[in-house]
Write a protein that holds these residues in place. Structure first.
Motif, mmCIF file in Angstrom:
data_model
loop_
_atom_site.group_PDB
_atom_site.id
_atom_site.type_symbol
_atom_site.label_atom_id
_atom_site.label_comp_id
_atom_site.label_asym_id
_atom_site.label_seq_id
_atom_site.Cartn_x
_atom_site.Cartn_y
_atom_site.Cartn_z
ATOM 1 N N ILE A 224 0.689 -1.137 0.003
ATOM 2 C CA ILE A 224 0.029 -0.049 -0.014
ATOM 3 C C ILE A 224 0.977 1.174 0.057
ATOM 4 O O ILE A 224 1.855 1.294 0.793
ATOM 5 N N LYS A 225 0.465 2.276 -0.728
ATOM 6 C CA LYS A 225 1.275 3.482 -0.909
ATOM 7 C C LYS A 225 1.300 4.032 0.290
ATOM 8 O O LYS A 225 0.139 4.545 0.949
ATOM 9 N N SER A 226 2.392 4.420 1.279
ATOM 10 C CA SER A 226 2.523 4.994 2.462
ATOM 11 C C SER A 226 2.327 6.762 2.377
ATOM 12 O O SER A 226 2.904 7.055 1.404
ATOM 13 N N ARG A 227 1.625 7.153 3.418
ATOM 14 C CA ARG A 227 1.643 8.631 3.425
ATOM 15 C C ARG A 227 3.007 9.020 3.929
ATOM 16 O O ARG A 227 3.654 8.478 4.960
ATOM 17 N N SER A 228 3.787 10.109 3.203
ATOM 18 C CA SER A 228 5.112 10.213 3.659
ATOM 19 C C SER A 228 5.287 10.827 5.041
ATOM 20 O O SER A 228 6.220 10.374 5.789
ATOM 21 N N ASP A 229 4.298 11.453 5.596
ATOM 22 C CA ASP A 229 4.462 11.837 7.179
ATOM 23 C C ASP A 229 3.879 10.708 8.065
ATOM 24 O O ASP A 229 4.257 11.063 9.275
ATOM 25 N N CYS A 230 3.693 9.503 7.534
ATOM 26 C CA CYS A 230 3.313 8.312 8.382
ATOM 27 C C CYS A 230 4.253 7.315 8.401
ATOM 28 O O CYS A 230 4.080 6.271 8.922
ATOM 29 N N LYS A 231 5.147 7.349 7.363
ATOM 30 C CA LYS A 231 5.960 6.194 7.011
ATOM 31 C C LYS A 231 7.057 5.827 8.263
ATOM 32 O O LYS A 231 7.140 4.843 8.646
ATOM 33 N N GLU A 232 7.595 6.799 8.893
ATOM 34 C CA GLU A 232 8.376 6.514 10.164
ATOM 35 C C GLU A 232 7.477 5.626 11.337
ATOM 36 O O GLU A 232 8.136 4.765 11.803
ATOM 37 N N LYS A 233 6.348 6.236 11.382
ATOM 38 C CA LYS A 233 5.586 5.411 12.618
ATOM 39 C C LYS A 233 5.025 3.939 11.941
ATOM 40 O O LYS A 233 5.232 3.154 12.942
ATOM 41 N N LEU A 234 4.998 3.930 10.563
ATOM 42 C CA LEU A 234 4.440 2.704 10.256
ATOM 43 C C LEU A 234 5.714 1.659 10.348
ATOM 44 O O LEU A 234 5.313 0.641 10.554
ATOM 45 N N MET A 235 6.869 1.982 10.108
ATOM 46 C CA MET A 235 7.997 1.297 10.062
ATOM 47 C C MET A 235 8.234 0.753 11.250
ATOM 48 O O MET A 235 8.369 -0.329 11.620
ATOM 49 N N LYS A 236 7.934 1.491 12.634
ATOM 50 C CA LYS A 236 8.114 1.260 13.885
ATOM 51 C C LYS A 236 6.834 0.341 14.104
ATOM 52 O O LYS A 236 7.363 -0.781 14.826
#
Length: 215
Positions: free
Chosen positions: A89-101
């Motif tokens: 799924i294409k991630s939102r740029s401002d949420c990518k770091e939180k998603l990775m965690k």
């Protein structure tokens, strides 16, 4: 009763219709599932019913699903990964770091610790770690799937330009389902034919659409 829905759009004014969710097997460009949803239906619900319920499994083949940013939600990544499906799924740029965690700390499926899966537990956990690693990799490299996403776009392009899906004028949900089903099924068959015969889709679809307008 007519069961369509009217909504107000800031750019389009009053709009009417449904959401059509369509699941495609990209390896074959084949039709898998279609479902009509309310325009108010949450994308999380659509994802759960179209992806998790349809493709998810506790064991067996690992699958992957490609979707655009409209389906971005942390739960769509985490729950889907636990069901042995890699969510691209294409991630939102401002949420990518939180998603990775969240992916790094994603707990495994507790069902695997039950008696039924005891002999497979180590293998299932190894595969789960692999699924998470691939998910994180593909979050970072979503643009690598440009060609595959292009195949999806061609199906919808054919559906709209050749088979008139963008102008159906259908006001009953059951009629909408069957008309959309036939249009998308025919579009999938057309794309399979074009691929099989090495025909340029970017040229063929507009030409066929032009013939439709003048027929």
């Amino acid at each position: 009763l007519i069961d369509l829905e009217f909504l107000h759009s800031m750019t389009k004014g009053t709009v009417v219709g449904f959401q059509v969710a369509y699941l495609i097997n990209l390896s074959k460009l084949s039709f898998e599932k279609l479902k009509i949803y309310s325009k108010h239906a949450e994308k999380k619900r659509i994802w759960r019913e179209m992806v998790n319920d349809e493709l998810g499994t506790k064991q067996g083949e690992i699958k992957s699903v490609i979707a655009d940013a409209g389906f971005f939600a942390y739960v769509n990544y985490l729950d889907t990964a636990r069901l042995r499906v890699i969510p691209v799924i294409k991630s939102r740029s401002d949420c990518k770091e939180k998603l990775m965690k969240k992916l790094e700390n994603c707990p495994s499926n507790l069902i695997w610790f039950g008696k039924k899966y005891r002999t497979q537990l180590e293998e299932l956990l190894d595969e789960f770690r692999e699924i998470l690693q691939k998910t994180m990799k593909w979050v970072e490299n979503y643009d690598d799937f440009k060609d595959l996403r292009g195949q999806i776009e061609h199906i919808f392009k054919a559906a709209k330009m050749i088979f008139g899906m963008d102008n159906m004028h259908v006001y009953y949900r059951k009629h909408c389902f069957w008309k959309a089903f036939i249009i998308l099924y025919m579009s999938s068959l057309l794309l399979q034919f074009l691929n099989l015969n090495g025909i340029n889709k970017n040229r063929a679809i507009p030409l066929l659409a032009q013939n439709r307008r003048f027929s």
